[in-house]
Scaffold this motif. Structure first.
Motif, short mmCIF file in Angstrom:
data_model
loop_
_atom_site.label_atom_id
_atom_site.label_comp_id
_atom_site.label_asym_id
_atom_site.label_seq_id
_atom_site.Cartn_x
_atom_site.Cartn_y
_atom_site.Cartn_z
N HIS A 94 0.84 -1.19 0.00
CA HIS A 94 0.00 0.00 0.00
C HIS A 94 0.88 1.25 0.00
CE1 HIS A 94 -3.84 -1.96 0.44
NE2 HIS A 94 -3.40 -2.67 1.47
N THR A 95 0.27 2.38 -0.34
CA THR A 95 1.00 3.64 -0.24
C THR A 95 1.37 3.88 1.22
OG1 THR A 95 -1.01 4.94 0.08
CG2 THR A 95 -0.29 4.62 -2.19
N PRO A 96 2.41 4.66 1.49
CA PRO A 96 2.82 4.89 2.88
C PRO A 96 1.70 5.42 3.76
CG PRO A 96 4.51 5.65 1.39
CD PRO A 96 3.34 5.27 0.53
N VAL A 97 0.92 6.37 3.25
CA VAL A 97 -0.12 6.96 4.09
C VAL A 97 -1.24 5.96 4.35
CG1 VAL A 97 -1.43 7.99 2.17
CG2 VAL A 97 -1.53 9.04 4.44
N LEU A 98 -1.55 5.11 3.35
CA LEU A 98 -2.59 4.11 3.56
C LEU A 98 -2.11 3.00 4.47
CD1 LEU A 98 -5.47 3.62 2.85
CD2 LEU A 98 -4.76 2.44 0.76
N ARG A 99 -0.84 2.64 4.39
CA ARG A 99 -0.28 1.67 5.34
C ARG A 99 -0.41 2.18 6.76
NH1 ARG A 99 4.10 1.08 1.62
NH2 ARG A 99 5.46 2.34 2.95
N ALA A 100 -0.11 3.46 6.95
CA ALA A 100 -0.20 4.05 8.29
C ALA A 100 -1.64 4.09 8.78
CB ALA A 100 0.39 5.46 8.28
N LEU A 101 -2.60 4.35 7.87
CA LEU A 101 -4.01 4.39 8.26
C LEU A 101 -4.50 3.00 8.66
CD1 LEU A 101 -6.49 6.34 8.42
CD2 LEU A 101 -7.13 5.45 6.17
N LEU A 102 -4.14 1.98 7.92
CA LEU A 102 -4.51 0.62 8.27
C LEU A 102 -3.91 0.22 9.62
CD1 LEU A 102 -4.06 -0.97 4.75
CD2 LEU A 102 -6.20 -1.00 6.04
N SER A 103 -2.69 0.65 9.86
CA SER A 103 -2.03 0.36 11.13
C SER A 103 -2.75 1.06 12.28
CB SER A 103 -0.57 0.81 11.08
OG SER A 103 0.07 0.62 12.32
N GLU A 104 -3.19 2.30 12.07
CA GLU A 104 -3.91 3.03 13.11
C GLU A 104 -5.26 2.38 13.40
OE1 GLU A 104 -4.43 6.00 16.01
OE2 GLU A 104 -2.67 5.26 14.94
N ALA A 105 -5.95 1.90 12.35
CA ALA A 105 -7.21 1.20 12.55
C ALA A 105 -7.00 -0.06 13.39
CB ALA A 105 -7.82 0.85 11.20
N ARG A 106 -5.89 -0.77 13.12
CA ARG A 106 -5.58 -1.97 13.89
C ARG A 106 -5.34 -1.62 15.36
NH1 ARG A 106 -1.06 -3.22 11.51
NH2 ARG A 106 -2.23 -3.80 9.66
N ARG A 107 -4.64 -0.52 15.60
CA ARG A 107 -4.36 -0.10 16.99
C ARG A 107 -5.65 0.25 17.69
NH1 ARG A 107 -3.85 3.95 20.32
NH2 ARG A 107 -4.72 5.41 18.81
N ILE A 108 -6.56 0.96 17.01
CA ILE A 108 -7.83 1.37 17.62
C ILE A 108 -8.66 0.14 17.99
CG2 ILE A 108 -10.05 2.48 17.15
CD1 ILE A 108 -8.52 4.55 15.48
N SER A 109 -8.71 -0.84 17.09
CA SER A 109 -9.52 -2.02 17.37
C SER A 109 -8.96 -2.80 18.55
CB SER A 109 -9.59 -2.92 16.14
OG SER A 109 -8.32 -3.48 15.84
N GLU A 110 -7.65 -2.81 18.71
CA GLU A 110 -7.03 -3.50 19.85
C GLU A 110 -7.33 -2.78 21.15
OE1 GLU A 110 -2.99 -3.63 18.67
OE2 GLU A 110 -3.24 -5.35 17.31
N VAL A 111 -7.36 -1.46 21.10
CA VAL A 111 -7.70 -0.68 22.29
C VAL A 111 -9.14 -0.92 22.69
CG1 VAL A 111 -7.99 1.66 23.19
CG2 VAL A 111 -5.95 1.09 21.86
#
Length: 294
Positions: A277-294
């Motif tokens: 994925h593009t860098p910004v989309l990779r970061a967004l997917l990673s943030e979504a993963r962090r939110i779901s874990e929280v």
């Protein structure tokens, strides 16, 4: 070539040369010339022509698949080069089902705090429109249901599981209840989202599981309209819990859990399937993963 492929994608999306030119911010003759040059380069006719837009030729249908891939790759190349030069920056276009707009705000706020040079455009769309926009490269990501209807070949990150609340005003006979069974809504004055919304199809299925099918006398694609009718007209509605709490805060309304059937659907981030994925989309997917874990 890339510019002409962008023109081709716009015409295929809009199904109208004038609207396609307007969406690209160019004159229609410029668009028509670009499409003709592309056809000459490829050696095929891409569109059936007549007094109206005639659709894609068989060659045009095959070219559309390639055009999406090539344009997507070109955009990704630009993003990668920009990231290597400027770090995480740019604009993310995200389409969101209406019932998940509060979660879109959470995701973009938390992401924006970490990456202040990224800008967002948030659009409210139904789930089918989101998948179409992803396919047509009109958005970078979406927030939609992940486990209720087919999503196609996309990358996903779950955000939350949806549960449902009855929303009523303080004069309602339900107002003092700790919970309400779905089957109790059979004869109530109810307003709901329109049938093109996946949330409405989910709610209808839960009604069916409870053995009822109430008639919605008011339908809207806006959750604000539904809550306004509950507030001013004595109606009731059914909304996901998080959105219900947000829309009723500070108002003389009650939100009550609905029970009696198995409910709960996963809502999450969806993005075109592409590695990497593009860098910004990779970061967004990673943030979504962090939110779901929280």
């Amino acid at each position: 070539m890339i510019e002409k492929l962008e023109m081709f994608l716009a015409v295929a999306r809009e199904e109208h040369f004038g609207r396609a030119a307007e969406s690209l911010g160019i004159a229609q003759p410029t668009l028509s010339t670009g499409i003709k040059q592309l056809e000459d380069q490829l050696g095929v006719q891409l569109f059936f022509r007549g007094s109206r837009f005639g659709g894609l030729t068989p060659e045009g249908q095959r070219a559309l698949v390639w055009a999406r891939q090539i344009v997507g790759d070109a955009r990704q190349l630009r993003e990668e080069m920009r990231f290597s030069r400027d770090g995480l920056t740019g604009q993310l276009r995200i389409a969101v089902i209406p019932t998940a707009l509060t979660w879109a705000a959470k995701l973009t706020t938390w992401f924006g705090n970490k990456h202040p040079n990224v800008r967002f455009t948030i659009l409210s769309r139904n789930s089918m429109e989101i998948l179409s926009m992803l396919e047509n490269l009109d958005i970078d990501a979406g927030i939609s249901y992940l486990d209720n209807e087919p999503t196609g070949r996309v990358s996903t990150e779950p955000l939350y599981n949806e549960s449902y609340m009855l929303v009523c005003n303080e004069a309602s006979s339900f107002a003092g209840r700790k919970s309400v069974k779905w089957k109790e809504l059979a004869e109530e004055r109810i307003c709901l989202l329109t049938p093109d919304m996946q949330n409405r199809r989910i709610i209808n299925r839960h009604f069916g599981e409870a053995g009822i099918m109430p008639e919605a006398r008011i339908e809207s694609n806006s959750t604000v309209v539904l809550v306004a009718n509950v507030l001013d007209g004595g109606w009731i509605t059914v909304l996901p819990a998080d959105l219900a709490e947000f829309l009723t805060a500070g108002k003389p309304l009650k939100t009550i859990p609905l029970v009696g059937v198995h409910t709960g659907h996963t809502v999450g981030l969806v993005a075109p399937y592409r590695e990497p994925h593009t860098p910004v989309l990779r970061a967004l997917l990673s943030e979504a993963r962090r939110i779901s874990e929280v």
